[in-house]
Design an enzyme around this catalytic site. Structure first.
Site, PDB file in Angstrom:
ATOM      1  N   ARG A 270     -47.480 -23.451 -58.757  1.00 26.40           N
ATOM      2  CA  ARG A 270     -46.695 -22.189 -58.707  1.00 26.40           C
ATOM      3  C   ARG A 270     -47.694 -21.074 -58.412  1.00 26.40           C
ATOM      4  NH1 ARG A 270     -42.212 -20.159 -62.952  1.00 26.40           N
ATOM      5  NH2 ARG A 270     -41.070 -21.754 -61.795  1.00 26.40           N
TER       6      ARG A 270
ATOM      7  N   ARG B 170     -39.881 -23.708 -68.265  1.00 24.21           N
ATOM      8  CA  ARG B 170     -39.119 -24.884 -67.863  1.00 24.21           C
ATOM      9  C   ARG B 170     -39.847 -25.762 -66.842  1.00 24.21           C
ATOM     10  NH1 ARG B 170     -36.029 -21.276 -69.876  1.00 24.21           N
ATOM     11  NH2 ARG B 170     -37.479 -19.943 -68.779  1.00 24.21           N
ATOM     12  N   THR B 171     -40.317 -25.155 -65.760  1.00 23.30           N
ATOM     13  CA  THR B 171     -40.840 -25.966 -64.659  1.00 23.30           C
ATOM     14  C   THR B 171     -42.101 -26.711 -65.095  1.00 23.30           C
ATOM     15  OG1 THR B 171     -39.989 -24.252 -63.201  1.00 23.30           O
ATOM     16  CG2 THR B 171     -41.422 -25.903 -62.210  1.00 23.30           C
TER      17      THR B 171
ATOM     18  N   HIS C 156     -38.145 -22.550 -54.302  1.00 23.88           N
ATOM     19  CA  HIS C 156     -38.367 -23.267 -55.557  1.00 23.88           C
ATOM     20  C   HIS C 156     -37.514 -24.532 -55.429  1.00 23.88           C
ATOM     21  CE1 HIS C 156     -39.056 -24.149 -59.661  1.00 23.88           C
ATOM     22  NE2 HIS C 156     -38.541 -23.091 -60.256  1.00 23.88           N
TER      23      HIS C 156
ATOM     24  N   LYS D 129     -63.248 -16.243 -60.386  1.00 20.47           N
ATOM     25  CA  LYS D 129     -64.597 -16.025 -59.819  1.00 20.47           C
ATOM     26  C   LYS D 129     -64.544 -15.852 -58.306  1.00 20.47           C
ATOM     27  CE  LYS D 129     -66.118 -19.440 -63.158  1.00 20.47           C
ATOM     28  NZ  LYS D 129     -66.497 -20.850 -63.198  1.00 20.47           N
TER      29      LYS D 129
HETATM   30  N1   CP Z   1     -36.209 -21.778 -63.808  1.00 15.59           N
HETATM   31  C1   CP Z   1     -37.554 -21.669 -63.858  1.00 15.59           C
HETATM   32  O1   CP Z   1     -38.254 -21.814 -62.842  1.00 15.59           O
HETATM   33  O2   CP Z   1     -38.025 -21.399 -65.106  1.00 15.59           O
HETATM   34  P1   CP Z   1     -39.558 -21.176 -65.480  1.00 15.59           P
HETATM   35  O3   CP Z   1     -40.004 -19.896 -64.794  1.00 15.59           O
HETATM   36  O4   CP Z   1     -39.582 -21.075 -66.979  1.00 15.59           O
HETATM   37  O5   CP Z   1     -40.335 -22.341 -64.967  1.00 15.59           O
END
Ligand code: CP
Length: 312
Positions: free
Chosen positions: A107, A56-57, A135, A86
């Site tokens: 991320r 999603r993100t 998040h 590396k």
């Molecule tokens: N909700 C969410 O962060 O989904 P993903 O891990 O798929 O990005």
């Protein structure tokens, strides 16, 4: 409203800023559906650097950028498919990437990694999850979803269910909910994955009413929002520890029978058994797929804001 980076929900601790943002989100949603989106990010480049998996993100940021006329450079499994393998440091990777892009979505499994990245980046950094930390863009889309689905946030009763210890979406969302008057919260989880003490302390300081529970039957008839989270297998020390809690809470059609007709069930997704697929057919209350779609528009608005802030 000006933004340098998006690192924490604390940057949005002002309901007038949230209203401004959500008004743009609603416009972008209508514009997308009506095919009149303008290429506000034409000529801009977004880098998405993901050291942990995502559907999603990453896709919603990339889609948002492209729908607004911008371009994307990307790496998934960045620990393996970037020069991190590396031995390159996160700081060096960010310094290099910020020379190629106008914003970076990161991320990374380490707490505080997004702040470290922002400290050395030439361009805005968006925290798309820093290990067990925050998040923030998920929390913004969660809040937007609640407002859109129920028409208000004030006075709602919200139950957070599942992995409250490692669930960073819960940590971010509870802080945003605490901005609104008369919101009350229930934290439903096995003790071993209960809400970290610092968040209880935070809510007490803000005067928010909340309770910790190990079952949800007693509150189903009164809650407005059931926010379910996945038990995060990858963050447990052993399989046995995970097995002892993995099926602690499963939402079924029978669960929904006991909930109010105008309540909603949310989940940041992915789900792995904590909401059975049979719940999906309750289209009014099963809000989690609409929630994920809202992420596209929230991220469009954030990208615009970050890139426009740099131009002024
Ligand atoms: N909700 C969410 O962060 O989904 P993903 O891990 O798929 O990005």
């Amino acid at each position: 409203m000006k933004l340098d980076h998006v690192l924490s929900v604390s940057q949005f601790f002002d309901t007038s800023i949230l209203e401004q943002l959500f008004s743009r989100v609603a416009y972008l949603e209508q514009a997308d559906k009506g095919n009149y989106l303008e290429p506000t990010l034409k000529g801009k480049m977004l880098a998405t650097l993901f050291y942990e998996p995502s559907t999603r993100t990453r896709f919603s940021f990339e889609s948002a950028m492209q729908k607004l006329g911008g371009n994307v450079i990307t790496t998934e499994s960045a620990g393996m498919f970037s020069s991190a393998i590396k031995g390159e440091s996160l700081e060096d990777t960010i310094k290099i990437t910020s020379g190629y892009a106008d914003a970076i979505v990161l991320r990374h499994p380490e707490l505080g990694s997004a702040a470290r990245a922002a400290a050395v980046s030439e361009v805005p950094v968006i925290n798309a999850g820093d290990g067990p930390g925050e998040h923030p863009t998920q929390a913004l889309l969660d809040l937007y979803t609640i407002k859109k689905e129920l028409g208000r946030i004030e006075g709602l009763k919200v139950a957070m269910v599942g992995d409250l210890r490692y669930g960073r979406t819960v940590h971010s969302l509870l802080q945003l909910l605490a901005l609104f008057p008369q919101v009350s919260m229930y934290f439903v989880s096995p003790e071993v994955i209960g809400l970290p003490e610092k968040y209880s302390t935070y809510l007490k300081e803000k005067g928010v009413q909340f309770n910790h529970l190990q079952e949800f039957d007693s509150i189903l008839g009164e809650i407005d929002v059931m926010y379910v989270t996945r038990i995060q297998k990858e963050r447990f020390a052993s399989q046995d520890d995970y097995n002892s809690v993995k099926d602690a809470f499963v939402i079924t059609s029978k669960t929904l029978e006991k909930m109010k007709s105008n309540s909603i069930v949310m989940h940041p997704l992915p789900r792995v058994g904590e909401i059975l697929p049979e719940v999906d057919s309750d289209n009014t209350r099963a809000a989690y797929f609409r929630q994920a779609k809202n992420g596209l528009y929230v991220r469009m608005a954030l990208l615009e804001l970050l890139m426009q802030s740099r131009q002024t």
